[in-house]
Design a protein around this motif. Structure first.
Motif, PDB file in Angstrom:
ATOM      1  N   LYS A  98       0.736  -1.164   0.039  1.00 39.85           N
ATOM      2  CA  LYS A  98       0.068   0.030   0.141  1.00 39.85           C
ATOM      3  C   LYS A  98       0.889   1.066   0.083  1.00 39.85           C
ATOM      4  O   LYS A  98       1.934   1.370   0.548  1.00 39.85           O
ATOM      5  CB  LYS A  98      -0.991  -0.098   0.985  1.00 39.85           C
ATOM      6  N   LYS A  99       0.558   2.247  -0.681  1.00 39.88           N
ATOM      7  CA  LYS A  99       1.166   3.531  -0.589  1.00 39.88           C
ATOM      8  C   LYS A  99       1.358   4.300   0.529  1.00 39.88           C
ATOM      9  O   LYS A  99       2.376   4.944   0.704  1.00 39.88           O
ATOM     10  CB  LYS A  99       0.471   4.453  -1.809  1.00 39.88           C
ATOM     11  N   HIS A 100       0.345   4.178   1.227  1.00 38.97           N
ATOM     12  CA  HIS A 100       0.405   4.804   2.877  1.00 38.97           C
ATOM     13  C   HIS A 100      -0.051   3.818   3.757  1.00 38.97           C
ATOM     14  O   HIS A 100      -0.830   3.163   3.553  1.00 38.97           O
ATOM     15  CB  HIS A 100      -0.534   6.005   2.619  1.00 38.97           C
ATOM     16  N   ILE A 101       0.635   4.015   5.020  1.00 36.76           N
ATOM     17  CA  ILE A 101       0.420   3.118   6.037  1.00 36.76           C
ATOM     18  C   ILE A 101       0.742   3.872   7.473  1.00 36.76           C
ATOM     19  O   ILE A 101       1.761   4.491   7.577  1.00 36.76           O
ATOM     20  CB  ILE A 101       1.467   1.805   6.254  1.00 36.76           C
ATOM     21  N   GLU A 102      -0.186   3.875   8.163  1.00 35.86           N
ATOM     22  CA  GLU A 102      -0.131   4.768   9.453  1.00 35.86           C
ATOM     23  C   GLU A 102      -0.545   3.781  10.787  1.00 35.86           C
ATOM     24  O   GLU A 102      -1.390   2.745  10.478  1.00 35.86           O
ATOM     25  CB  GLU A 102      -1.106   5.956   9.426  1.00 35.86           C
ATOM     26  N   LEU A 103       0.104   4.110  11.430  1.00 39.82           N
ATOM     27  CA  LEU A 103       0.040   3.584  12.980  1.00 39.82           C
ATOM     28  C   LEU A 103      -0.639   4.421  13.629  1.00 39.82           C
ATOM     29  O   LEU A 103      -0.367   5.520  14.161  1.00 39.82           O
ATOM     30  CB  LEU A 103       1.516   3.165  13.638  1.00 39.82           C
ATOM     31  N   HIS A 104      -2.032   3.952  14.219  1.00 40.16           N
ATOM     32  CA  HIS A 104      -2.983   4.740  14.860  1.00 40.16           C
ATOM     33  C   HIS A 104      -3.191   4.164  16.326  1.00 40.16           C
ATOM     34  O   HIS A 104      -3.087   3.173  16.817  1.00 40.16           O
ATOM     35  CB  HIS A 104      -4.347   4.572  14.429  1.00 40.16           C
ATOM     36  N   PHE A 105      -3.022   5.201  17.323  1.00 47.26           N
ATOM     37  CA  PHE A 105      -3.338   4.988  18.624  1.00 47.26           C
ATOM     38  C   PHE A 105      -4.609   5.685  19.186  1.00 47.26           C
ATOM     39  O   PHE A 105      -4.734   6.910  19.246  1.00 47.26           O
ATOM     40  CB  PHE A 105      -2.188   5.340  19.550  1.00 47.26           C
ATOM     41  N   ASP A 106      -5.611   5.181  19.765  1.00 49.60           N
ATOM     42  CA  ASP A 106      -6.808   5.835  19.952  1.00 49.60           C
ATOM     43  C   ASP A 106      -6.854   6.102  21.336  1.00 49.60           C
ATOM     44  O   ASP A 106      -7.807   6.953  22.009  1.00 49.60           O
ATOM     45  CB  ASP A 106      -8.213   5.106  19.736  1.00 49.60           C
ATOM     46  N   GLY A 107      -5.738   5.792  22.158  1.00 51.64           N
ATOM     47  CA  GLY A 107      -5.605   6.267  23.571  1.00 51.64           C
ATOM     48  C   GLY A 107      -4.382   6.001  24.054  1.00 51.64           C
ATOM     49  O   GLY A 107      -4.047   4.650  24.081  1.00 51.64           O
ATOM     50  N   ASP A 109      -2.248   6.595  27.767  1.00 50.60           N
ATOM     51  CA  ASP A 109      -2.301   7.283  28.950  1.00 50.60           C
ATOM     52  C   ASP A 109      -1.097   7.347  29.662  1.00 50.60           C
ATOM     53  O   ASP A 109      -0.791   5.788  30.345  1.00 50.60           O
ATOM     54  CB  ASP A 109      -3.458   6.478  29.822  1.00 50.60           C
ATOM     55  N   THR A 110      -0.202   8.206  30.022  1.00 53.08           N
ATOM     56  CA  THR A 110      -0.457   9.446  29.212  1.00 53.08           C
ATOM     57  C   THR A 110       0.856   9.590  28.635  1.00 53.08           C
ATOM     58  O   THR A 110       0.835  10.143  27.430  1.00 53.08           O
ATOM     59  CB  THR A 110      -0.739  10.567  30.313  1.00 53.08           C
ATOM     60  N   TYR A 111       2.125   9.798  29.206  1.00 55.59           N
ATOM     61  CA  TYR A 111       3.341   9.985  28.785  1.00 55.59           C
ATOM     62  C   TYR A 111       4.052   8.791  28.285  1.00 55.59           C
ATOM     63  O   TYR A 111       4.552   7.947  28.893  1.00 55.59           O
ATOM     64  CB  TYR A 111       4.297  10.468  29.855  1.00 55.59           C
ATOM     65  N   ALA A 112       3.809   8.439  26.861  1.00 54.33           N
ATOM     66  CA  ALA A 112       4.325   7.444  26.316  1.00 54.33           C
ATOM     67  C   ALA A 112       5.295   7.610  25.227  1.00 54.33           C
ATOM     68  O   ALA A 112       5.050   8.510  24.277  1.00 54.33           O
ATOM     69  CB  ALA A 112       3.091   6.544  25.712  1.00 54.33           C
ATOM     70  N   SER A 113       6.268   6.830  25.018  1.00 55.30           N
ATOM     71  CA  SER A 113       7.407   6.852  24.057  1.00 55.30           C
ATOM     72  C   SER A 113       6.989   5.572  23.329  1.00 55.30           C
ATOM     73  O   SER A 113       7.169   4.399  23.736  1.00 55.30           O
ATOM     74  CB  SER A 113       8.737   7.088  24.464  1.00 55.30           C
ATOM     75  N   VAL A 114       6.831   5.894  21.858  1.00 56.89           N
ATOM     76  CA  VAL A 114       6.435   4.574  21.167  1.00 56.89           C
ATOM     77  C   VAL A 114       7.661   4.239  20.130  1.00 56.89           C
ATOM     78  O   VAL A 114       8.131   4.974  19.469  1.00 56.89           O
ATOM     79  CB  VAL A 114       5.275   4.731  20.340  1.00 56.89           C
ATOM     80  N   TYR A 115       8.166   2.886  20.165  1.00 57.29           N
ATOM     81  CA  TYR A 115       9.100   2.359  19.525  1.00 57.29           C
ATOM     82  C   TYR A 115       8.655   1.284  18.636  1.00 57.29           C
ATOM     83  O   TYR A 115       8.042   0.400  18.903  1.00 57.29           O
ATOM     84  CB  TYR A 115      10.328   1.786  20.115  1.00 57.29           C
ATOM     85  N   LEU A 120      12.399   5.390  17.603  1.00 54.54           N
ATOM     86  CA  LEU A 120      11.351   5.923  18.324  1.00 54.54           C
ATOM     87  C   LEU A 120      10.492   6.765  17.245  1.00 54.54           C
ATOM     88  O   LEU A 120      11.097   7.617  16.486  1.00 54.54           O
ATOM     89  CB  LEU A 120      12.228   7.026  19.260  1.00 54.54           C
ATOM     90  N   ILE A 121       9.070   6.498  17.183  1.00 58.01           N
ATOM     91  CA  ILE A 121       8.324   7.103  16.235  1.00 58.01           C
ATOM     92  C   ILE A 121       7.330   7.981  16.846  1.00 58.01           C
ATOM     93  O   ILE A 121       6.710   8.920  16.095  1.00 58.01           O
ATOM     94  CB  ILE A 121       7.598   6.135  15.606  1.00 58.01           C
ATOM     95  N   LEU A 122       7.041   8.174  18.103  1.00 57.01           N
ATOM     96  CA  LEU A 122       6.028   9.108  18.716  1.00 57.01           C
ATOM     97  C   LEU A 122       6.205   9.095  20.127  1.00 57.01           C
ATOM     98  O   LEU A 122       6.739   8.136  20.736  1.00 57.01           O
ATOM     99  CB  LEU A 122       4.650   8.327  18.199  1.00 57.01           C
ATOM    100  N   TRP A 131      -3.407   9.766  18.414  1.00 60.50           N
ATOM    101  CA  TRP A 131      -2.286   9.790  17.906  1.00 60.50           C
ATOM    102  C   TRP A 131      -1.930   8.740  16.746  1.00 60.50           C
ATOM    103  O   TRP A 131      -2.501   7.845  16.636  1.00 60.50           O
ATOM    104  CB  TRP A 131      -1.161   9.493  18.881  1.00 60.50           C
ATOM    105  N   LYS A 132      -1.199   9.377  15.652  1.00 63.73           N
ATOM    106  CA  LYS A 132      -1.033   8.540  14.501  1.00 63.73           C
ATOM    107  C   LYS A 132       0.398   8.918  13.843  1.00 63.73           C
ATOM    108  O   LYS A 132       1.007   9.873  14.221  1.00 63.73           O
ATOM    109  CB  LYS A 132      -1.941   8.662  13.431  1.00 63.73           C
ATOM    110  N   LYS A 133       0.824   8.069  13.123  1.00 70.02           N
ATOM    111  CA  LYS A 133       2.509   8.211  12.774  1.00 70.02           C
ATOM    112  C   LYS A 133       2.453   7.219  11.433  1.00 70.02           C
ATOM    113  O   LYS A 133       2.198   6.193  11.287  1.00 70.02           O
ATOM    114  CB  LYS A 133       3.301   7.747  13.503  1.00 70.02           C
ATOM    115  N   ASP A 134       3.089   8.070  10.530  1.00 72.42           N
ATOM    116  CA  ASP A 134       3.301   7.301   9.145  1.00 72.42           C
ATOM    117  C   ASP A 134       4.357   6.246   9.405  1.00 72.42           C
ATOM    118  O   ASP A 134       5.504   6.702   9.986  1.00 72.42           O
ATOM    119  CB  ASP A 134       3.983   8.355   8.261  1.00 72.42           C
ATOM    120  N   VAL A 135       4.160   5.093   9.004  1.00 74.23           N
ATOM    121  CA  VAL A 135       5.293   3.901   9.605  1.00 74.23           C
ATOM    122  C   VAL A 135       5.670   3.170   8.301  1.00 74.23           C
ATOM    123  O   VAL A 135       6.317   2.113   8.362  1.00 74.23           O
ATOM    124  CB  VAL A 135       4.670   3.209  10.468  1.00 74.23           C
TER     125      VAL A 135
END
Length: 831
Positions: A98-107, A109-115, A120-122, A131-135
């Motif tokens: 697919k041309k576009h892929i995003e990782l989505h988080f609907d919640g 809580d609260t101070y989060a580092s996403v790898y 580190l993406i978010l 929250w969402k990020k192009d991955v």
């Protein structure tokens, strides 16, 4: 129903019959194989998500039930640690193509580092945002996902140190997370962390629909003019056709030139002879299915269906007859708002299931409520909450999530708040149930009269108030105006605090002279505001809840296991003080719990009826509070295990569209008819004075009427008619078959006698019917059983010589020996 086609093109007709290839966004849930641990620990533990750390620890039997006994205090270590979650997932070649892929988080809580794959993406810092990020560039065939949660306490201390003054009320103001997590006078302190919403991969090729808003432009009985506002992201400029269907029928087909990148588009359409959405007590909460389809040649790019009720909502606050009004107009009609304040249903939101939402909101409808206030110290609720309110015809006063504090105003904080507002307004704006967005709960009142300004310089006060203005008279109203179709905005609830004489004549009011200042319940009758958005009184929870908290088969309200579930410093003292005024004080814990519920219902019932009698001066009665987040002594009508307290049954009757109500004024009992219906009522008003054995001492009858949406004084009963002691008689009033019984003294002064209650239990399809009779008046009959189920009515008066039929809904078997009852008669007679 007739639909009018707007912008109907030949291409649109073709698409109705052509085969449509679905090329919508591909969604992959990442909910499996999660593990969690304290960051400093070595061993990982299985985790379900969405969840909080507390819930996952409980699922792994690593902690005891947080709601039992004094376990709350033993579990504070959890919020002092950092925690992390991890999982692995596959992304096959077809997905990664697919041309576009995003990782989505609907919640988060609260101070989060996403790898993702150790990158580190978010970094998230707001539990209320999505929250969402192009991955696409870092996604592999096999992937590792890790989320590290920093404890809020450490970050709050850092933020606090940046200020040269102190903000009320504590460090919680620095974190955009539910404020009730920090403890309240009805809730425990559990500062949670965790993955609080779904985690999803979203993939697409050429076009993505970011958002669709159905804006209602204008509406009357002949037609509704609407606009589908579509936010799209496209890879290239191209021509597409947008088709709008209403209940399956096409009403608009419009050729549209897309631009590369993200753009907004407006597609007008209309519905002829529209059905109006009403609250459940005034009509049908009718919802249309509005489908928006986007085509390119013979392919379907995107399709989204929105359930939408058509209605107008207005908050009237202008001056009327020299006084400033405060009431809601629904579809052009002033409506008295009846209901309560709603808080989160559990300290750990992942434990609230779909059936819990269904049950509680059905309970609100059964209680004749047409409005709930979503309190600002909780959460913006899940989509299902708003869906059900739309379906059930319940209006919502929606607070933004700020409560009882002053907040920082640095650039990063304000931007965070703005994004939070945009996220939630856009998510919720298609819901017909949203009647109002309110900036905060009691922040301005606290600043004006709670001593928050003490010890601060004029420069500091000006700075703090300036930050308040930036949020509540800047960011929030600007976003509500920009993003909704004229939904009202209200800066703060209440408009004026009770230290300001205008609280009774302008805006909404929170009246806490009863309870906090120990004023008598009669205060509610003498001080009725324009709209009561908060007032309350505590009552004990059910026997079931107390036994759960104490893990005991007996009722003990003095041991530490239960005392820790009273969060108000003077709670027990105030309950007893009020009980001594108006009710007999029982000797046993079980009876004390029963009478505390009667006391709560008695006081709040006075307030509800006084506010309804004052219509149209007063046009709203929302008591504090509908529900609990755990088993606790509180102001709720429904306790933490879902059991109805006496208050909820009283509210159910006091909120009926036709209310018979009375007020004792010196030597006269005044009788009012209150009618919330959209048509007037006529009938016979029958009054009879009876003693407690049912003997009729006096009676009269006359025609009476009450208009639509009206409260009317229909009779003044002179107390001189009473020839015997007022303690021994009651006035029975009947209008068109609706009956009420009114008394002339406080409950503790009634001359009640013990008497036998005969009962029969009959099996029915949905449970049991319980039939009760007695030869003497039985006051406040309370039915209870350990069998799971719900009594249709309870805490009622059983008149002598009459038959009372009660439905008990249950899926279990009920034996007569398992059904128990209490009456106020036994308690008074024993004293």
């Amino acid at each position: 129903m007739i639909y009018r086609f707007a912008f109907l093109l030949f291409a649109g007709l073709c698409f109705l019959g052509c085969k449509k290839q679905d090329k919508t966004v591909s969604i992959t849930d990442i909910h499996d194989s999660w593990q969690f641990k304290e960051t400093a620990a070595k061993d990982w533990n299985t985790a379900s998500i969405p969840a909080t750390v507390h819930s996952n620890l409980l699922e792994n039997q690593m902690i005891d039930d947080p709601f039992v006994g004094d376990n709350e205090f033993k579990l504070q270590w959890i919020s002092e640690k950092d925690w992390e979650y991890k999982t692995t997932f596959e992304a096959d070649a077809s997905l990664r193509s697919k041309k576009h892929i995003e990782l989505h988080f609907d919640g988060l809580d609260t101070y989060a580092s996403v790898y993702l794959n150790d990158s580190l993406i978010l970094e998230a810092d707001n539990a209320f945002r999505r929250w969402k990020k192009d991955v696409k560039k870092i996604l592999r065939d096999k992937n590792s996902l890790r989320i590290v949660f920093k404890n809020a306490t450490e970050i709050e201390e850092v933020e606090k140190a940046k200020l040269y003054y102190e903000l009320p009320e504590g460090n919680r103001v620095f974190s955009r997370k539910p404020q009730f997590h920090y403890g309240w006078d009805w809730g425990p302190k559990f500062i949670t962390s965790g993955i609080s919403g779904p985690v999803q991969l979203k993939a697409w090729d050429d076009l993505k629909v970011e958002d669709i808003f159905i804006r209602q432009e204008k509406m009357d009985n002949e037609r509704a003019l609407l606009t589908a506002e579509i936010e799209l992201t496209a890879d290239e400029s191209k021509t597409v056709t947008v088709e709008v269907k209403v209940n399956g029928d096409a009403v608009s087909s419009h050729e549209m030139q897309l631009r590369k990148g993200r753009s907004d588009y407006r597609i007008p359409f209309e519905i002829e002879d529209p059905q109006w959405w009403w609250t459940h007590n005034l009509g049908d909460p009718y919802l249309y299915d509005i489908q928006v389809n986007i085509f390119d040649s013979r392919a379907l790019y995107a399709s989204k269906t929105i359930r939408k009720g058509l209605r107008t909502i207005e908050l009237v606050t202008q001056e009327e007859e020299g006084k400033k009004a405060f009431y809601f107009k629904l579809n052009g009609v002033p409506v008295f708002m009846k209901g309560a304040n709603y808080i989160p249903q559990n300290s750990f939101q992942d434990r609230v299931k779909k059936e819990d939402y269904e049950r509680l909101l059905s309970d609100a409808v059964k209680s004749n409520m047409n409005m709930l206030r979503v309190w600002g110290g909780g959460i913006y609720e899940k989509d299902i909450f708003y869906d059900l309110c739309d379906e059930k015809g319940i209006l919502l006063w929606q607070d933004f999530m700020f409560a009882c504090a002053m907040y920082p105003g640095d650039e990063a904080f304000l931007q965070n708040v703005k994004e939070e507002a945009i996220d939630n307004i856009k998510r919720l704006r298609n819901h017909s149930s949203i009647a109002l967005w309110c900036g905060n709960n009691e922040n301005s009142e606290g600043w004006a009269r709670w001593g928050w300004q003490a010890g601060k310089s004029e420069e500091q006060k000006e700075r703090i108030w300036g930050h308040y203005q930036a949020v509540f008279n800047g960011i929030l109203p600007e976003q509500v105006k920009r993003l909704t179709d004229d939904i009202p905005y209200w800066e703060s609830s209440p408009k004026y605090g009770r230290g300001d004489e205008r609280y009774i004549s302008e805006g909404d009011a929170h009246d806490w002279w009863v309870w906090h200042d120990a004023y008598p319940f009669e205060h509610f009758e003498e001080n009725v505001p324009r709209f009561m958005s908060e007032f309350g009184f505590q009552g004990f929870p059910s026997y079931k809840a107390i036994k759960y908290v104490t893990q005991s088969d007996s009722i003990d309200i003095s041991g530490k296991n239960f005392v820790s579930h009273q969060k108000h410093s003077r709670g027990f003292q105030l309950i007893r003080e009020y009980m001594e005024r108006d009710f007999p004080v029982p000797d046993t814990d079980e009876d004390y719990v029963y009478v505390s519920q009667l006391l709560q219902a008695y006081g709040i019932g006075k307030g509800i009826e006084a506010q309804r009698r004052a219509m149209p001066y007063c046009m709203g009665s929302l008591y504090w509070q509908l529900n609990d987040c755990w088993p606790v002594v509180s102001w709720s009508g429904i306790d933490g295990l879902g059991e109805w307290k006496a208050l909820q049954y009283t509210a159910k009757h006091a909120f009926e569209d036709l209310l018979l109500s009375s007020r004792l004024q010196q030597d006269t009992l005044e009788i009012n008819l209150v009618n919330d219906a959209l048509s007037g009522l006529k009938g016979d008003l029958k009054l009879s004075l009876i003693d407690f054995e049912g003997k009729e001492l006096w009676k009269t009858e006359m025609p009476a009427e009450v208009g639509a949406n009206e409260s009317k004084l229909v009779y003044r009963f002179p107390l001189s008619v009473i020839g015997t002691d007022r303690k021994e008689v009651a006035l029975k009033v009947d209008f068109n078959g609706k009956e009420r019984v009114f008394y002339f003294v406080k409950p503790k002064e009634l001359g009640l006698k013990r008497g036998k209650i005969e009962r029969q239990i009959q099996k029915k399809e949905s449970g049991y019917e319980i039939v009760l009779t007695s030869d003497t008046l039985q006051k406040d009959v309370f039915l209870y059983t350990d069998t799971e189920g719900h009594f249709e009515d309870n805490f009622f008066d059983l008149l002598p010589g009459t038959e009372k039929r009660i439905q008990f809904s249950t899926q279990a078997d009920l034996n007569e020996k398992d059904l128990h009852l209490k009456t106020l008669n036994k308690i008074i007679d024993s004293q």
